[in-house]
Design an enzyme around this catalytic site. Sequence first.
Site, PDB file in Angstrom:
ATOM      1  N   HIS A  59      44.058  31.122  41.446  1.00 24.72           N
ATOM      2  CA  HIS A  59      45.008  30.324  42.209  1.00 24.72           C
ATOM      3  C   HIS A  59      46.377  30.248  41.518  1.00 24.72           C
ATOM      4  CE1 HIS A  59      41.431  29.464  44.499  1.00 24.72           C
ATOM      5  NE2 HIS A  59      40.855  29.042  43.386  1.00 24.72           N
ATOM      6  N   GLU A 115      42.953  22.945  39.507  1.00 20.62           N
ATOM      7  CA  GLU A 115      42.293  24.171  39.062  1.00 20.62           C
ATOM      8  C   GLU A 115      43.318  25.181  38.562  1.00 20.62           C
ATOM      9  OE1 GLU A 115      39.269  27.636  40.753  1.00 20.62           O
ATOM     10  OE2 GLU A 115      39.940  26.026  42.081  1.00 20.62           O
ATOM     11  N   HIS A 147      38.007  30.515  37.026  1.00 21.64           N
ATOM     12  CA  HIS A 147      38.021  29.468  38.043  1.00 21.64           C
ATOM     13  C   HIS A 147      37.305  28.224  37.527  1.00 21.64           C
ATOM     14  CE1 HIS A 147      39.369  31.919  41.567  1.00 21.64           C
ATOM     15  NE2 HIS A 147      38.923  32.890  40.786  1.00 21.64           N
ATOM     16  N   GLU A 193      33.053  30.510  37.029  1.00 22.33           N
ATOM     17  CA  GLU A 193      33.295  29.124  37.402  1.00 22.33           C
ATOM     18  C   GLU A 193      32.900  28.282  36.189  1.00 22.33           C
ATOM     19  OE1 GLU A 193      34.654  28.108  40.099  1.00 22.33           O
ATOM     20  OE2 GLU A 193      34.349  29.645  41.635  1.00 22.33           O
TER      21      GLU A 193
END
Length: 316
Positions: free
Chosen positions: A106, A143, A198, A280
């Site tokens: 992101h 994030e 992430h 993650e």
Amino acid sequence: MSYDENQPPAPPRRVGRGNLTIAIAALVPTALAGWLVWQTMSGPEENEPPKVLPLPSGPTGEPGGPTTSPSRTPASPSKSPSKSSDGKKGGTGPLAGKVVVVDPGHNLGNFQHSSEINRLVDIGTNRKECDTTGTATADGYTEAEFTRDVSQRLRRLLEKQGATVQFTHDNNRAFGPCVDERARIGNKAKADAVISIHADGASVGDRGFHVILPALVKAGAADTANIVGPSRELGERVAGRFVRATGSAPSNYVGDGTGLDVRKDLGGLNLSTVPKVFIECGNMRDPQDAALLKDSAWRQLAAQGMADGIAGYLQG
């Protein structure tokens, strides 16, 4: 949302384990129980990581939706290069000559460019959003902030070992890049390994990390046949060293306790032609995981675990 498309993860499936290159209890069939045994039997080590006890496994959690508003204003774009931080093509050390692409999940600017990131792009199997805003902790730590910080730490660790490190973006873009472009950056670099960093946005009580591996996909522009095997080896190495460095348990809601998940709906994996995984690092929506993700010392341990796993994979 922690994934690079606005799509919840597929229901967890049991992942074949193969021959793990680092035999630790985090990746055995009775993973969480084995992980606790491993923690108990391990002797003290220098700089021993914090012990993070997993919560009991419950019903499979669904990731939360993307955060709709940022807590902070994105930093002004810089003109710093997205290759190695010193501008050189790697250095001396055990990873000299190796190219690693780091993909910070992101972008803080995505919040201000909703129309651009909602544009559909071709991921081979279908069309998905260019990108998403990502998730955030309850108190607004995003994030995108987390992934940029960990990515920068990881770059420094890899460069110390001589690797050439390239970012998909490094505070030098207003938004994005789109997921298809992220894949192309790794492909163009002929990377020896790519990792997309992430943090998840699942339900409270869902805890732990997991590494996402590419499924066998051949559709349109997507053909992962040549990278499924190498990517699994890379993912297993990263998962094993992440446990060792951070003390975090494998996810209790994805991957059946293995810390591994295989997916075919992520453009960043589908369109890659070089070994690539996602990680993650924890669940930003769970207070206990969020406290770790916000802690700079823990983020350094997380980066160290990734660096160790990548180095182990590259050195064979």
